[in-house]
Structure formats: structure tokens, C-alpha cells
Design a protein around this motif. Structure first.
Motif, mmCIF file in Angstrom:
data_model
loop_
_atom_site.group_PDB
_atom_site.id
_atom_site.type_symbol
_atom_site.label_atom_id
_atom_site.label_comp_id
_atom_site.label_asym_id
_atom_site.label_seq_id
_atom_site.Cartn_x
_atom_site.Cartn_y
_atom_site.Cartn_z
ATOM 1 N N GLU A 59 0.820 -1.207 0.000
ATOM 2 C CA GLU A 59 0.000 0.000 0.000
ATOM 3 C C GLU A 59 0.855 1.259 0.000
ATOM 4 N N LYS A 60 2.178 1.107 0.119
ATOM 5 C CA LYS A 60 3.072 2.251 0.166
ATOM 6 C C LYS A 60 3.488 2.663 -1.247
ATOM 7 N N THR A 61 3.313 3.944 -1.559
ATOM 8 C CA THR A 61 3.705 4.489 -2.856
ATOM 9 C C THR A 61 4.753 5.574 -2.642
ATOM 10 N N VAL A 62 5.803 5.535 -3.442
ATOM 11 C CA VAL A 62 6.869 6.534 -3.354
ATOM 12 C C VAL A 62 6.776 7.453 -4.560
ATOM 13 N N ASN A 63 6.761 8.760 -4.311
ATOM 14 C CA ASN A 63 6.734 9.751 -5.389
ATOM 15 C C ASN A 63 8.154 10.245 -5.653
ATOM 16 N N VAL A 64 8.593 10.166 -6.900
ATOM 17 C CA VAL A 64 9.944 10.559 -7.268
ATOM 18 C C VAL A 64 9.885 11.754 -8.227
ATOM 19 N N ASN A 65 10.438 12.884 -7.797
ATOM 20 C CA ASN A 65 10.446 14.099 -8.620
ATOM 21 C C ASN A 65 11.837 14.466 -9.124
ATOM 22 N N GLU A 66 12.855 13.911 -8.496
ATOM 23 C CA GLU A 66 14.239 14.146 -8.899
ATOM 24 C C GLU A 66 14.988 12.819 -8.826
ATOM 25 N N SER A 67 16.195 12.791 -9.374
ATOM 26 C CA SER A 67 16.983 11.549 -9.389
ATOM 27 C C SER A 67 17.195 11.018 -7.974
ATOM 28 N N GLU A 68 16.938 9.720 -7.800
ATOM 29 C CA GLU A 68 17.064 9.089 -6.486
ATOM 30 C C GLU A 68 17.474 7.630 -6.645
ATOM 31 N N SER A 69 18.020 7.056 -5.549
ATOM 32 C CA SER A 69 18.345 5.634 -5.490
ATOM 33 C C SER A 69 17.569 5.002 -4.338
ATOM 34 N N TYR A 70 17.077 3.765 -4.569
ATOM 35 C CA TYR A 70 16.276 3.073 -3.576
ATOM 36 C C TYR A 70 16.777 1.632 -3.418
ATOM 37 N N THR A 71 16.443 1.026 -2.293
ATOM 38 C CA THR A 71 16.740 -0.389 -2.063
ATOM 39 C C THR A 71 15.462 -1.095 -1.654
ATOM 40 N N ILE A 72 15.428 -2.393 -1.928
ATOM 41 C CA ILE A 72 14.324 -3.241 -1.488
ATOM 42 C C ILE A 72 14.883 -4.209 -0.454
ATOM 43 N N GLU A 73 14.400 -4.083 0.773
ATOM 44 C CA GLU A 73 14.857 -4.929 1.866
ATOM 45 C C GLU A 73 13.892 -6.096 2.047
ATOM 46 N N ASN A 74 14.284 -7.085 2.844
ATOM 47 C CA ASN A 74 13.393 -8.207 3.129
ATOM 48 C C ASN A 74 12.106 -7.693 3.740
ATOM 49 N N GLY A 75 11.031 -8.260 3.307
ATOM 50 C CA GLY A 75 9.703 -7.854 3.763
ATOM 51 C C GLY A 75 8.614 -8.147 2.736
ATOM 52 N N PRO A 76 8.740 -7.653 1.482
ATOM 53 C CA PRO A 76 9.786 -6.713 1.043
ATOM 54 C C PRO A 76 9.381 -5.277 1.362
ATOM 55 N N VAL A 77 10.386 -4.416 1.531
ATOM 56 C CA VAL A 77 10.154 -3.015 1.858
ATOM 57 C C VAL A 77 11.009 -2.146 0.945
ATOM 58 N N LEU A 78 10.377 -1.138 0.346
ATOM 59 C CA LEU A 78 11.080 -0.193 -0.522
ATOM 60 C C LEU A 78 11.505 1.012 0.298
ATOM 61 N N ALA A 79 12.785 1.348 0.250
ATOM 62 C CA ALA A 79 13.296 2.467 1.049
ATOM 63 C C ALA A 79 14.321 3.266 0.249
ATOM 64 N N LYS A 80 14.399 4.563 0.553
ATOM 65 C CA LYS A 80 15.399 5.396 -0.103
ATOM 66 C C LYS A 80 16.782 4.977 0.370
ATOM 67 N N GLN A 81 17.714 4.869 -0.550
ATOM 68 C CA GLN A 81 19.066 4.432 -0.203
ATOM 69 C C GLN A 81 19.782 5.496 0.604
ATOM 70 N N THR A 82 20.405 5.104 1.691
ATOM 71 C CA THR A 82 21.166 6.047 2.496
ATOM 72 C C THR A 82 22.555 6.210 1.910
ATOM 73 N N SER A 83 23.189 7.336 2.193
ATOM 74 C CA SER A 83 24.485 7.659 1.595
ATOM 75 C C SER A 83 25.598 6.700 2.009
ATOM 76 N N ASP A 84 25.433 6.049 3.197
ATOM 77 C CA ASP A 84 26.512 5.175 3.680
ATOM 78 C C ASP A 84 26.287 3.710 3.332
ATOM 79 N N ARG A 85 25.266 3.471 2.455
ATOM 80 C CA ARG A 85 25.004 2.086 2.053
ATOM 81 C C ARG A 85 24.847 2.013 0.548
ATOM 82 N N PRO A 86 25.885 1.698 -0.197
ATOM 83 C CA PRO A 86 25.786 1.635 -1.643
ATOM 84 C C PRO A 86 24.953 0.458 -2.109
#
Length: 269
Positions: A240-267
Motif C-alpha cells: 500500500e506504500k507508494t513513493v513519489n519521485v520528482n528528482e533523481s534518487e536511489s532506492y533499495t528493497i529490503e526483506n519484507g519486502p520493503v522499498l526504502a530510499k538508499q542512504t548515503s553510507d550504504r551503496p
């Protein structure tokens, strides 16, 4: 007596990693007549050029004021868009032909020919004939108010994803004035999205942009990349979670599964 016609056009190109998408929406070109040119002493060409340039600048300022009132960022003037707008306005004034395809071309093609490397191009045009004395203020007011009051033109003026504009006004006889306003987002501002599936399961990624919906199967440890010109929504099928992207971004999919914005210290992997 004042007569004016307004038209809107949008040419949009969205580049994806899987191919090319394009759409074109424009109104039909109406028949138009014009009054006999005035035989009064004409304004000098240099004075007329300065006046019309001032009108163009005022249209940009009024456009940005309108965007600010709607909590949108201001548009910067792009020389290549201004060049394309000027050439087309001059063409319509000299030939008395009116419409987005009056010269046999399109807004995007004219912008590209002027050197604009575009991701998105949209165009508003209008003309105005008046037997009275047109002024800088009256021309600006007519064009800007007419576009704001027209839903399609208003949509172009308030498009969230455009970042630049170019405006020109031209006349061949001092009576009929043609206005062209181009809106653009350059290729350098395309939205780059990267999604790395760090989970241990295959997930279905759902994206939607400019009315186009796509689904992609993303296997474990796979990275998905795409480029878009329009704001994009991303979700995982069944979530049910929707992510709106208006500018260039990087994301990761974790176990769950869960979509999250990539943090700077985790490539991404």
C-alpha cells in the motif's frame, strides 16, 4: 475591438531504459482573418523590437509570479527556447499562418532545431488583433490572463516538471501580435531512478509516469535503472506504500519486502 485566439500544445518525450515513449496533444488550427494593416506612421523597428522584448520579459515574470502563488519553483529563461519561440512567432506574423504546426513542424522539433536538448517541451501560443494602440501592459495582460484562464494553457504554466521557458512576441504590421511561450525540461534534468533488490525474493515493481503504468520483475540482487522526464510513482505489487519521485534518487528493497530510499553510507549492490 479586440480579437484573440489561444492554443495549447504539449510534446513530451520520456526516455526509459526499455525504449522511447512520446505523446502529442494539440488543438486544431482555426481559420483566422485579420484587419487591413494600418497606414499610420509606423514605429521604428528598433523601438518595436525593444517593446516586444519587454513584453516577453514581462510574460516570464508574470508566469513565475503565478507559479509562486501555486507553490512552484520559478522557471529560468533558456536561450535556445527563446530562439525557437522567436523564430516561430516571426514566422506566424510574416505568413499570417497560425497553429502549433503552422510551419509544418512541431514545438519539440523547433526547440531541437534551435539547439535545445530536451526531455520535455510544451508550448502555448496566442494572437491578438486590435484597432487601438497596443501597449506593453495591454499585450502582457492579454496573453498572460488568456493563458491563465484557459485550463490547458494553465496546466502548461503550472507544470511541476518543467524547469525552463522561452517567450517571444512578433508582429509584421503593428496590428496583429503573435505570442509563443515554450516550456521545457532539458535532457540534463531527466529523472534517473535506481532500485537495488537486496532482499532474498523476486518482487514485482510497479511504476507510473505521465499516465503510463509498467510492471517489472526484479530478482534478488538485481539492480533496476530507468530515466524519466516526468514525476514517477513507484510501489511494490501488493504493497500500500507508494513513493513519489520528482528528482533523481536511489532506492533499495529490503526483506519484507520493503522499498526504502538508499542512504548515503550504504551503496547498492
Amino acid at each position: 475591438m479586440c480579437r484573440s485566439i489561444f492554443q495549447i500544445c504539449s510534446i513530451s518525450i520520456a526516455l526509459l531504459h526499455v525504449g522511447l515513449f512520446g505523446s502529442d496533444s494539440s488543438a486544431d488550427t482555426p481559420e483566422k482573418t485579420r484587419t487591413t494593416p494600418s497606414v499610420d506612421a509606423p514605429i521604428s523597428n528598433s523601438d518595436e523590437m525593444r517593446r516586444l522584448k519587454a513584453v516577453s520579459s514581462e510574460i516570464i515574470a508574470r508566469t513565475n509570479d503565478f507559479r509562486a502563488k501555486n507553490d512552484l519553483e520559478s522557471l529560468s529563461e533558456a536561450p535556445d527556447l527563446t530562439k525557437a519561440a522567436a523564430k516561430f512567432a516571426k514566422y506566424m506574423a510574416e505568413t499570417d499562418r497560425y497553429g502549433h504546426n503552422a510551419d509544418g513542424s512541431t514545438p519539440a522539433a523547433r526547440a531541437e532545431a534551435a539547439g535545445y536538448d530536451y526531455c520535455v517541451v510544451r508550448e502555448n501560443i496566442a494572437y491578438r488583433t486590435n484597432t487601438g494602440e497596443p501597449t506593453r501592459a495591454s499585450l502582457t495582460e492579454l496573453f498572460v490572463k488568456g493563458w491563465i484562464d484557459s485550463p490547458g494553457h494553465r496546466e502548461n504554466m503550472l507544470a511541476q516538471y518543467v524547469t525552463e521557458t522561452g517567450v517571444a512576441v512578433a508582429t509584421d504590421d503593428g496590428d496583429t501580435f503573435y505570442a509563443v511561450q515554450l516550456f521545457g525540461r532539458p535532457e540534463t534534468r531527466s529523472i534517473e531512478i535506481e532500485i537495488a533488490n537486496l532482499s532474498d525474493q523476486t518482487v514485482t515493481l510497479v511504476t507510473e509516469s505521465n499516465g503510463n503504468r509498467d510492471e517489472f520483475a526484479l530478482q534478488p540482487r538485481m539492480t533496476f535503472k530507468m530515466r524519466r522526464c516526468f514525476p514517477t510513482t513507484i510501489e511494490l505489487a501488493g504493497s500500500e506504500k507508494t513513493v513519489n519521485v520528482n528528482e533523481s534518487e536511489s532506492y533499495t528493497i529490503e526483506n519484507g519486502p520493503v522499498l526504502a530510499k538508499q542512504t548515503s553510507d550504504r551503496p547498492s549492490e
